[in-house]
Design a protein around this motif. Structure first.
Motif, PDB file in Angstrom:
ATOM      1  N   LYS A   1      -8.172  -7.475   3.314  1.00  0.00           N
ATOM      2  CA  LYS A   1      -7.232  -6.444   3.765  1.00  0.00           C
ATOM      3  C   LYS A   1      -5.977  -7.067   4.381  1.00  0.00           C
TER       4      LYS A   1
ATOM      5  N   TRP B   1       5.165  12.528   8.831  1.00  0.00           N
ATOM      6  CA  TRP B   1       5.046  11.847  10.126  1.00  0.00           C
ATOM      7  C   TRP B   1       6.181  12.190  11.083  1.00  0.00           C
TER       8      TRP B   1
ATOM      9  N   ASN C   1       6.295   0.841  11.870  1.00  0.00           N
ATOM     10  CA  ASN C   1       4.991   0.706  11.216  1.00  0.00           C
ATOM     11  C   ASN C   1       3.998   1.572  11.980  1.00  0.00           C
ATOM     12  N   LEU C   2       3.299   2.436  11.286  1.00  0.00           N
ATOM     13  CA  LEU C   2       2.287   3.247  11.965  1.00  0.00           C
ATOM     14  C   LEU C   2       0.907   2.636  11.777  1.00  0.00           C
ATOM     15  N   CYS C   3       0.120   2.694  12.854  1.00  0.00           N
ATOM     16  CA  CYS C   3      -1.289   2.288  12.802  1.00  0.00           C
ATOM     17  C   CYS C   3      -2.078   3.440  13.390  1.00  0.00           C
ATOM     18  N   ARG C   4      -3.054   3.970  12.669  1.00  0.00           N
ATOM     19  CA  ARG C   4      -3.803   5.135  13.148  1.00  0.00           C
ATOM     20  C   ARG C   4      -5.076   4.738  13.880  1.00  0.00           C
TER      21      ARG C   4
ATOM     22  N   ARG D   1       0.980  12.754   0.823  1.00  0.00           N
ATOM     23  CA  ARG D   1       0.957  12.795   2.293  1.00  0.00           C
ATOM     24  C   ARG D   1       0.991  14.245   2.823  1.00  0.00           C
TER      25      ARG D   1
ATOM     26  N   GLN E   1       7.170   8.645   1.800  1.00  0.00           N
ATOM     27  CA  GLN E   1       8.343   9.257   2.429  1.00  0.00           C
ATOM     28  C   GLN E   1       9.125   8.268   3.297  1.00  0.00           C
TER      29      GLN E   1
ATOM     30  N   ILE F   1      -1.743  -3.058   7.495  1.00  0.00           N
ATOM     31  CA  ILE F   1      -1.480  -4.459   7.804  1.00  0.00           C
ATOM     32  C   ILE F   1      -0.493  -5.129   6.846  1.00  0.00           C
ATOM     33  N   SER F   2      -0.556  -4.806   5.565  1.00  0.00           N
ATOM     34  CA  SER F   2       0.380  -5.450   4.627  1.00  0.00           C
ATOM     35  C   SER F   2       1.822  -5.257   5.085  1.00  0.00           C
TER      36      SER F   2
ATOM     37  N   TYR G   1     -11.956   8.951  10.307  1.00  0.00           N
ATOM     38  CA  TYR G   1     -12.325   9.345  11.667  1.00  0.00           C
ATOM     39  C   TYR G   1     -13.174  10.616  11.656  1.00  0.00           C
TER      40      TYR G   1
ATOM     41  N   ARG H   1       0.815  -1.222   0.000  1.00  0.00           N
ATOM     42  CA  ARG H   1       0.000   0.000   0.000  1.00  0.00           C
ATOM     43  C   ARG H   1       0.845   1.267   0.000  1.00  0.00           C
ATOM     44  N   PHE H   2       0.318   2.297  -0.617  1.00  0.00           N
ATOM     45  CA  PHE H   2       0.956   3.619  -0.548  1.00  0.00           C
ATOM     46  C   PHE H   2       0.400   4.374   0.648  1.00  0.00           C
ATOM     47  N   GLY H   3       1.268   4.682   1.615  1.00  0.00           N
ATOM     48  CA  GLY H   3       0.787   5.414   2.789  1.00  0.00           C
ATOM     49  C   GLY H   3       1.318   6.830   2.861  1.00  0.00           C
ATOM     50  N   CYS H   4       2.617   7.003   2.631  1.00  0.00           N
ATOM     51  CA  CYS H   4       3.166   8.357   2.765  1.00  0.00           C
ATOM     52  C   CYS H   4       4.133   8.733   1.658  1.00  0.00           C
TER      53      CYS H   4
ATOM     54  N   LEU I   1       8.094   6.670   5.918  1.00  0.00           N
ATOM     55  CA  LEU I   1       7.900   6.939   7.346  1.00  0.00           C
ATOM     56  C   LEU I   1       6.733   6.195   7.991  1.00  0.00           C
ATOM     57  N   CYS I   2       5.973   5.406   7.221  1.00  0.00           N
ATOM     58  CA  CYS I   2       4.804   4.767   7.842  1.00  0.00           C
ATOM     59  C   CYS I   2       4.814   3.248   7.770  1.00  0.00           C
TER      60      CYS I   2
ATOM     61  N   TYR J   1      -9.068  -1.584  -1.540  1.00  0.00           N
ATOM     62  CA  TYR J   1      -9.190  -0.148  -1.329  1.00  0.00           C
ATOM     63  C   TYR J   1      -9.368   0.571  -2.668  1.00  0.00           C
TER      64      TYR J   1
ATOM     65  N   GLY K   1      -7.183  -1.862   8.381  1.00  0.00           N
ATOM     66  CA  GLY K   1      -6.358  -2.836   7.678  1.00  0.00           C
ATOM     67  C   GLY K   1      -5.321  -2.257   6.739  1.00  0.00           C
ATOM     68  N   PHE K   2      -5.295  -0.938   6.582  1.00  0.00           N
ATOM     69  CA  PHE K   2      -4.407  -0.367   5.570  1.00  0.00           C
ATOM     70  C   PHE K   2      -2.931  -0.522   5.922  1.00  0.00           C
TER      71      PHE K   2
ATOM     72  N   ILE L   1      -3.880   6.539   7.590  1.00  0.00           N
ATOM     73  CA  ILE L   1      -2.630   5.985   7.057  1.00  0.00           C
ATOM     74  C   ILE L   1      -2.612   6.026   5.520  1.00  0.00           C
ATOM     75  N   ALA L   2      -3.777   6.049   4.900  1.00  0.00           N
ATOM     76  CA  ALA L   2      -3.801   6.226   3.443  1.00  0.00           C
ATOM     77  C   ALA L   2      -4.155   7.668   3.123  1.00  0.00           C
ATOM     78  N   PRO L   3      -3.499   8.256   2.141  1.00  0.00           N
ATOM     79  CA  PRO L   3      -3.986   9.543   1.665  1.00  0.00           C
ATOM     80  C   PRO L   3      -5.317   9.347   0.938  1.00  0.00           C
TER      81      PRO L   3
END
Lengths: 150, 667
Positions: free
Chosen positions: B143, B597, A129-132, B350, A39, A100-101, B320, A34-37, A41-42, B150, A97-98, B268-270
């Motif tokens: 997931k 972050w 690993n960040l989880c929000r 991001r 950068q 989780i991969s 959220y 998945r694409f999260g940031c 960092l996640c 997604y 779940g984002f 966590i996802a944009p």
């Protein structure tokens, strides 16, 4: 350019500066990473490259030429989920779940390298690993349950 | 006939809710999966209502044409609103197609989709089977196994990727971009200060976006307030006044002020949007919380007949509140307009997600009260904030970000608040649940601001509960009472008292703790009529503020899915720990500077507390669990820090710096 992805030798037409994440998702259709940031960092885009976990969003494909990349899709064996995935599902250790991969990739590498990793090691290993949604504790418990179920 | 569920009245056609395909009953709901597990909870309700096992039903994603309009998925109301509707639909289906024998599904398939749910016969309620069990989440296998699920994973034929270059600061205007601007593999789309690129390959659009950022010149101004003194700025106004109640209390003899900074959603996802124009018809795929208002907002912003716009919900990472989902959908619509027939997928960056998504407003509150014989005798409360909602089509205004940047702008709406009857925003949970004598409660909503704010989990309740529950501890100390006993002495609501007492018992309230560890409690009934939730925090203060353990006790009425509810409360308490101990939007006088972050750190695995969640047995009507823990957790942490150190931190975030400042202020 050729790389091995989940045990299969593949040729890429993307140029060398393309990120591994983009090559996986856009060219190979492996969207489980998945694409999260973008950068580094996640941890949502973590993949395993020759035994080292790295953020694929910060890794140009030239850097992994000829190497073996394992993504979340490659962790299942013969259609069976990886034990970490099984444990996360058993314990419902996720919300959206984002993240989780990347967590599965990181935890699988940890348990491969340190089969007896304890709670402190698991926590430390997942600290990038960040989880929000706030599933951290459930995830740690799930990874520990893999060790206990062996 | 007894009163019909509102969502059935709004969507009275059977075929809007129920179809059959391949021997499986398809259940159409208007509530959407945000990572909170709602689709699974509603599947449990639907399965029971239809007298079918879960394996014989399939939940379909919300769709503006093919499913019911159930408004927003927000405010911890989904089970409360959608549950009764599904029960009614199921009762009609059983009356018309029952009993549930081998031919039952075939008979459902043969039902007239135009059956009027308002007049159709209904069968008696059935004994719950799925409801009350911890059914595993239906969406999690995809997931966890890394399957496409997604919105960003969709790969329709002819897909093009899009990126939008956002201005560098609020209010910035595009001064200059070469008319002949080009980048490899992309097409430029420009309309006023809205600039974006479309291309076949993600690598091309990403590179083009970087080049575009270098090549655009902007006019900017210093429009932001002093980030280190937001309470003064919030109190300066101008304001819209929100009168909650005034029972003419005497001015209090004890007083304190509290504050919180601006926060981001930080999914966590944009955000992602997908859109395709086919002639005059527009199809949109979005992770919006409200696909119907989004449809109207798009139509309104572009002067279209809403009938030509169709929106379908597709999941994204955790949501959220009102984040940038709707904005990203509109970005996709604008870019796709330049390439008719092609689906265009826009993914935000991001930095844009953190700086351009709607923020959750900074707030400050002053509370004063008097004590008489150890009891509270009079309570005054004033709270200052920006508004907590600017959702699309609220008050009829589209409210989509890109609209403000078009050559002919479609202005954004200034944030306002939901009506008090819907829980309010600035004043949500501003009325203490305790018996405090005469009260005066007022909100002051700052109306002009360079910041775009909207709804985030719990809205104003996060600060209001933090303030009220911190002050309850301050009053208890003044009265020489134990904080738990002091609360119980002021509670007449039995369900409330039970939750507080149970949290104290389970957290071993009063038992000795190691040095430099404190214990604190926070409690509220969310929105005054929602879930009861008490949190006891155990916090270490050796070198930093380390939340070690949270004990959460909640009364959410009849529990549909116990593990799902626990997961929501656990996640809410953990997220609130992050807000409370770490988070703050940073900016200078011109730009928001917390854009990754590192500059906007959130709770890590190492920092995540142990969370024990206990649900009180209850047969009362089901209440949402998703937002109940936010305020109580913040107060519990602050009260625990006070317990450990004897210093009171009233301004969030409660990090090591805040503790140092509080110690210095006390000295």
């Amino acid at each position: 350019m050729r790389i091995t992805v989940n045990g299969e030798d593949v040729g890429l037409t993307s140029d060398g500066d393309t990120t591994l994440l983009t090559a996986l998702r856009d060219e190979l259709g492996l969207v489980g990473t998945r694409f999260g940031c973008g950068q580094g960092l996640c941890g949502a885009c973590f993949v395993d490259v020759d035994g080292t976990v790295m953020p694929s969003c910060q890794t140009p494909v030239w850097q992994v030429e000829g190497q073996a990349v394992t993504t979340v899709e490659g962790l299942s064996q013969d259609g069976e989920p990886h034990p970490v995935q099984r444990a996360i599902l058993d314990r419902q250790a996720a919300q959206c779940g984002f993240c989780i991969s990347g967590i599965v990739v990181r935890a699988a590498a940890l348990l491969r390298d340190e089969p007896d990793a304890d709670a402190a090691r698991v926590t430390e290993a997942l600290d990038r690993n960040l989880c929000r949604c706030g599933a951290q504790r459930r995830i740690i418990e799930a990874v520990l349950a893999v060790r206990e179920s062996r | 006939m007894s009163e019909l569920p509102a969502h059935v009245v709004d969507n009275p056609r059977l075929g809007t809710w129920i179809t059959v395909a391949g021997g499986v009953v398809e259940v159409h709901v208007g509530k959407v999966e945000l990572g909170q597990g709602i689709v699974t909870a509603l599947a449990q309700i639907a399965a029971d209502a239809l007298a079918l096992p879960l394996s014989r039903i399939r939940m379909l994603a919300a769709h503006t044409t093919h499913g019911p309009d159930e408004g927003l998925t927000a405010g911890s109301l989904s089970v409360l609103q959608a549950g009764p509707a599904l029960r009614h639909v199921g009762a009609v289906v059983r009356a018309l197609a029952g009993p549930p024998d081998d031919e039952y599904v075939a008979r459902i398939a043969a039902l007239d989709p135009d059956t009027d749910l308002l007049t159709a016969p209904t069968a008696d309620a059935v004994t719950p089977d799925a409801v009350g069990s911890s059914t595993p989440r239906l969406d999690l296998p995809d997931k966890v196994l890394g399957r496409p699920r997604y919105l960003a994973d969709l790969r329709p034929d002819g897909l093009l990727h899009g990126r939008v270059l956002r201005p560098p600061s609020p209010g910035a205007r595009l001064l200059e971009l070469d008319d002949d601007w080009k980048a490899p593999g992309v097409e430029l789309v420009r309309d006023g200060s809205f600039v974006g690129v479309v291309g076949e390959r993600e690598a091309d659009v990403d590179r083009a976006l970087e080049q575009l950022a270098r090549d655009c010149a902007w006019a900017e101004e210093d429009a932001l307030p002093d980030g280190d003194d937001l309470p003064t700025w919030l109190r300066a106004g101008p304001h819209e006044e929100i009168e909650v109640l005034d029972e003419s209390p005497a001015p209090g003899t004890l007083s304190a002020s509290y504050s919180r900074p601006f926060l981001v959603h930080g999914s966590i996802a944009p955000s992602v949007g997908l859109a395709r124009w086919d002639g005059d018809a527009l199809r949109v795929w979005s992770h919006s919380q409200g696909i119907h208002p989004l449809r109207m907002a798009i139509a309104s912003a572009l002067g279209l007949d809403p009938a030509v716009v169709e929106v379908e919900h597709v999941e994204n990472a955790g949501c959220y509140g009102h984040n940038a989902a709707d904005d990203a959908a509109f970005d996709a619509v604008l870019l796709a307009r330049a390439v008719p027939g092609h689906p265009v997928q826009v993914r935000w960056t991001r930095p844009d997600e953190l700086a351009w998504g709607p923020l959750s407003s900074a707030m400050t509150a002053t509370v004063s009260a008097s004590l008489a014989d150890g009891r509270i005798a009079g309570w005054c409360y004033d709270v200052w904030s920006q508004g907590h909602t600017a959702r699309p089509m609220y008050r009829g205004i589209p409210g989509l970000l890109a609209g403000a940047h078009l050559a002919t702008p479609v202005p954004l709406l200034p944030a306002t608040d939901p009506p008090t009857a819907a829980g309010g925003g600035t004043t949500r949970n501003a009325v203490p649940i305790y018996d405090v004598g005469p009260r005066r409660i007022a909100g002051h909503r700052r109306v002009d601001s360079p910041f775009r704010t909207s709804a985030m989990r719990a809205l104003g309740a996060y600060l209001n509960v933090f303030a009220i529950e911190s002050f309850m501890d301050e009053l208890a100390e003044e009265a020489g009472a134990d904080p738990v006993d002091f609360r119980l002495a002021h509670l007449t609501d039995e369900r409330a008292a039970r939750v507080v007492a149970e949290a104290a018992r389970l957290a071993e309230w009063g038992e000795e703790l190691p040095d430099e560890v404190g214990r604190g409690i926070g409690f509220a009934r969310y929105k005054d009529k929602g879930a009861y939730c008490a949190v006891v925090a155990e916090v270490g203060v050796a070198s930093s503020v380390a939340v070690r353990r949270l004990t959460v006790v909640a009364d959410i009425g009849l529990v549909v899915n116990p593990d799902g509810a626990r997961n929501q409360l656990e996640g809410g308490a953990t997220q609130s720990t992050s807000w409370t101990t770490k988070e703050r939007v940073r900016f200078d006088r011109r730009r928001i500077s917390s854009t990754d972050w590192e500059t906007y750190p959130i709770l890590t695995f190492r920092e995540a507390p142990l969370v024990d969640v206990h649900l009180v047995d209850s047969a009362a009507p089901s209440l949402g669990a998703g937002e109940a823990a936010q305020g109580p957790t913040a107060a519990a942490i602050a009260n625990a820090v006070h317990h450990a150190l004897g210093v009171r931190v009233r301004d969030l975030p409660l990090d090591a710096d805040a503790v140092v400042r509080a110690i210095e202020a006390q000295e």
